[in-house]
Every structure is written in structure tokens, then in C-alpha cells.
Design an enzyme around this catalytic site. Structure first.
Site, PDB file in Angstrom:
ATOM      1  N   HIS A 214     -40.948  24.477   7.551  1.00 31.24           N
ATOM      2  CA  HIS A 214     -40.585  25.499   8.527  1.00 31.24           C
ATOM      3  C   HIS A 214     -40.540  24.852   9.911  1.00 31.24           C
ATOM      4  CE1 HIS A 214     -41.547  28.521   5.469  1.00 31.24           C
ATOM      5  NE2 HIS A 214     -41.048  29.435   6.263  1.00 31.24           N
ATOM      6  N   GLU A 217     -37.889  27.749  14.211  1.00 31.51           N
ATOM      7  CA  GLU A 217     -37.878  29.215  14.126  1.00 31.51           C
ATOM      8  C   GLU A 217     -38.619  29.782  15.326  1.00 31.51           C
ATOM      9  OE1 GLU A 217     -39.148  32.855  11.085  1.00 31.51           O
ATOM     10  OE2 GLU A 217     -40.176  30.922  10.974  1.00 31.51           O
TER      11      GLU A 217
END
Length: 373
Positions: A214, A217
Site C-alpha cells: 500500500h 494513497e
């Protein structure tokens, strides 16, 4: 009604997006529960819920998730993870997860989740992985009985704010090839760079286990750099803020020129997949610097520039969505046709953590399905 049960047609009518073969790369297990399942599992453990009927509970999740903040968005997971602390709960959720993917036309899905968040009621880390795998296997069998063909794999996630990265990497290694196909880190991004888990990523590299991270974001380019160079990420979880390294300049009323910064150029040249999740990116504020509507999402910019973009749901419950719905929204917003949607699916197939031969077979299935649409 589950979003996966809804049928989506190409804007203006025509081919069924739902019936098309699709690949899901970024889909969280604890973000894809059926509201009715939450209610029933919650009753078993005496969990107090904000609503006691499925439609109202679904509405609550969607409302609370639309906060413009990843930190606030993540708080809704306190409820879903609470009902996923037993072998029974994990297996049921995983089984239904696959059923819903298959009903939405997904033929291959990588399902990510964090075992360390599911040991509050006494399960060991290994027992949680085994329980999820049991449910996934049952879901595949259910799909086959219903006339669908689907294959799935687990992406074991470590929570980036915790200090268990190496332990979770070792867990992934023990189950790799027996359901687990790769590794991920998740959770609050800002302030918790991939470099904090460098020992885990070193271990994974030494054992030839692929990772997606991840990044891009809730944090910017430094986070993406860390994912690539500390985490050795083969894909970027979201990665939408890579667009910060895309620079545009208007020369006159008709011409706009685009240049890529070194990080964006690296990602493009190496065809590192961006696991973009349009609805979720709007909800968490990931694209707020560009706007607050889907048309403002840099998805189309990245696509037109030749990046390996893929389309994902992130959390189907929180975004009240499905993969077919995300594709429909993009087609409606940017005027995409079936050829564009096929590119997104072929990008995803090429970026799975499957062996090369399996990726090629997956691409063939996608090409055949779109040709017949």
C-alpha cells in the site's frame, strides 16, 4: 442486496460488464462482508451493532466510510474484524467472499487480509490462515457448482504500524504455495514507511515471495519510493498519488505537454501495476488535490500515458461496490469501451502473482471472453 448481485451493462446498453471475465488484485477480506453475515456473527458473540437490519447496516458502513480520511475510513473495520475472530467466522466470511466474486464474473482474485488482527479469541496466526483457506476452498467449490470458474489466492498483510512484519512474513512463507500467493503491508500509511519493515522484505526476497505494498494513497511520492526500494514491491497498492510526479504544462489553448518525473518514469518503464480503486480513492481523500468527483481522478491520465493501470474495489462493503460497478463508473465517466476494459483486465492478469504460464492462460480466458461479448 449485495453489490455483486447487481448486473452492470456498458453505458448506453449493450454488453454485460458483470458477465465479462475479470481479475481482482486489491480486495480486502475484512472489507467485503455481507451485512447480514455481520449481523448473524455479531449475535453469536454479543456484539452491539449500529444497525440490526442488513440494508440499514450497509448504509451505515457506506456513510461512515465516506469521510475523506483514510484514518476515519479504517475505523469501520473495528466491526468487521470483531466478527472474524473464530475459525467459524473466518471460514464463513472467506467462503461468501468467493461466492460474491464469482457472481460478479471474477475468474481470479487475490484476497488480502491481516492475520494479526484475528487472534483476539485465541486462534494462532497459522490457524487463522488455515481457517481462511478452508473458506476460500469451499467458496471455489460453491462457485463451480453454480456454473462459475474462479481461482483465488491469499495475500497475507502485515499492519505497518505494528512491529510484527518479520513474523507475518515468516507466516506467509509457511503457507506459500498452499493458498498464499504473496505479501502486503496495510494500515495507516503516513508516518509508517515501508522501510520500517525492511527485515520482513529482506526475508521475503530471500525466499522468492512477491510483495505488493500500500503506497500513494494517504501519503505521497516518498511512500511510493519506499514501497519500491525498501519493500521491493512488484505492484503498488493504490499508487494513485504517483500522479504527483506527472507534470503538465499548457503551451497554448490546444496543446498540453506532459513530462514524467524520475519516479513516475521508473514505474511506467518497469510496468509496475497500479492497483487503483476509484470509489475508495474518493472516499478516503486520496485524490483530493485533483478534485472530489470521479472525473477528477487521475486514472485516465495515467492510462493515457501508458501506465499499467488496474481497476479494483478495495473494500466492497465500505464502498457499496463491486468490480463490475467500478468498471461501469469508469466507462461512464471517461467514455471507455470494451477495448479499454479489456486492457484493464489484461493488465491485471499480467500483474498477478501467479506463475507465468498461469498468467498467460488467464489472459487467454479474458481475451476470449471479451471477444465473445
Amino acid at each position: 442486496m449485495n453489490a455483486a448481485a447487481d448486473e452492470y451493462l456498458m453505458p448506453g446498453g449493450g454488453a454485460s460488464i458483470t458477465a465479462l471475465p475479470k481479475v481482482s488484485l486489491h480486495d480486502h477480506l475484512d472489507g467485503g462482508l455481507r451485512p447480514q453475515t455481520i449481523i448473524e456473527l455479531g449475535e453469536e458473540i454479543g456484539l452491539e451493532l449500529p444497525a440490526t437490519d442488513a440494508p440499514a447496516l450497509a448504509e451505515w458502513f457506506a456513510e461512515k466510510s465516506d469521510s475523506g480520511s483514510l484514518v476515519e475510513y479504517l475505523k469501520t473495520f473495528d466491526i468487521t474484524t470483531a466478527v472474524m475472530q473464530t475459525q467459524h467466522g473466518l471460514a464463513r466470511v472467506a467462503r461468501e467472499f468467493v461466492q460474491d466474486l464469482a457472481a460478479d464474473g471474477v475468474i481470479y482474485g487475490e484476497i488480502r487480509w491481516a492475520p494479526e488482527q484475528h487472534v483476539a479469541r485465541g486462534l494462532t496466526l497459522d490457524q487463522t490462515v488455515e481457517a481462511v483457506q478452508e473458506g476460500l476452498d469451499q467458496g471455489v467449490e460453491d462457485a463451480r457448482a453454480a456454473g462459475h470458474s474462479i481461482r483465488v489466492g491469499q495475500l497475507v498483510s502485515a499492519m505497518r504500524h505494528a512491529d510484527r512484519g518479520l513474523e507475518i512474513a515468516e507466516l506467509a512463507s509457511r503457507h506459500y504455495g498452499r493458498g498464499v500467493v504473496g505479501f502486503d503491508i496495510a494500515g495507516a500509511e503516513a508516518g509508517f514507511p515501508a522501510g520500517n519493515l525492511r527485515d520482513a522484505f529482506d526475508f521475503l526476497a530471500q525466499h522468492y515471495i512477491p510483495a505488493t505494498v500500500h503506497a500513494g494513497e494517504a501519503d505521497g511520492l516518498d511512500s511510493i519510493r519506499g514501497a519500491l526500494f525498501d519493500g521491493r514491491a512488484l505492484r503498488l497498492g493504490h499508487g494513485v498519488r504517483l500522479a504527483e510526479d506527472v507534470h503538465t504544462a499548457r503551451e497554448d489553448d490546444e496543446n498540453t505537454y506532459v513530462t514524467l518525473g524520475p519516479l513516475a518514469q521508473w514505474v511506467k518503464d518497469r510496468e509496475i501495476a497500479l492497483e487503483l480503486s476509484p470509489s475508495s480513492n474518493l472516499q478516503t481523500g486520496a485524490i483530493e488535490q485533483w478534485g472530489d468527483d470521479l472525473v477528477d481522478h487521475p486514472f485516465d491520465l495515467l492510462y493515457q500515458l501508458g501506465f499499467r493501470v488496474t481497476v479494483n474495489t478495495d473494500n466492497r462493503l465500505m464502498s457499496a461496490t463491486s468490480l463490475s460497478r467500478e468498471l461501469f463508473l469508469l466507462a461512464e465517466t471517461f467514455g471507455y469501451d470494451l477495448t479499454d476494459l479489456a486492457v484493464f483486465q489484461l493488465n491485471a492478469a499480467a500483474s498477478t502473482f501467479l506463475p507465468l504460464e498461469d498468467r498467460e492462460e488467464l489472459a487467454d480466458r479474458i481475451a476470449t471472453g471479451f471477444d465473445e461479448a
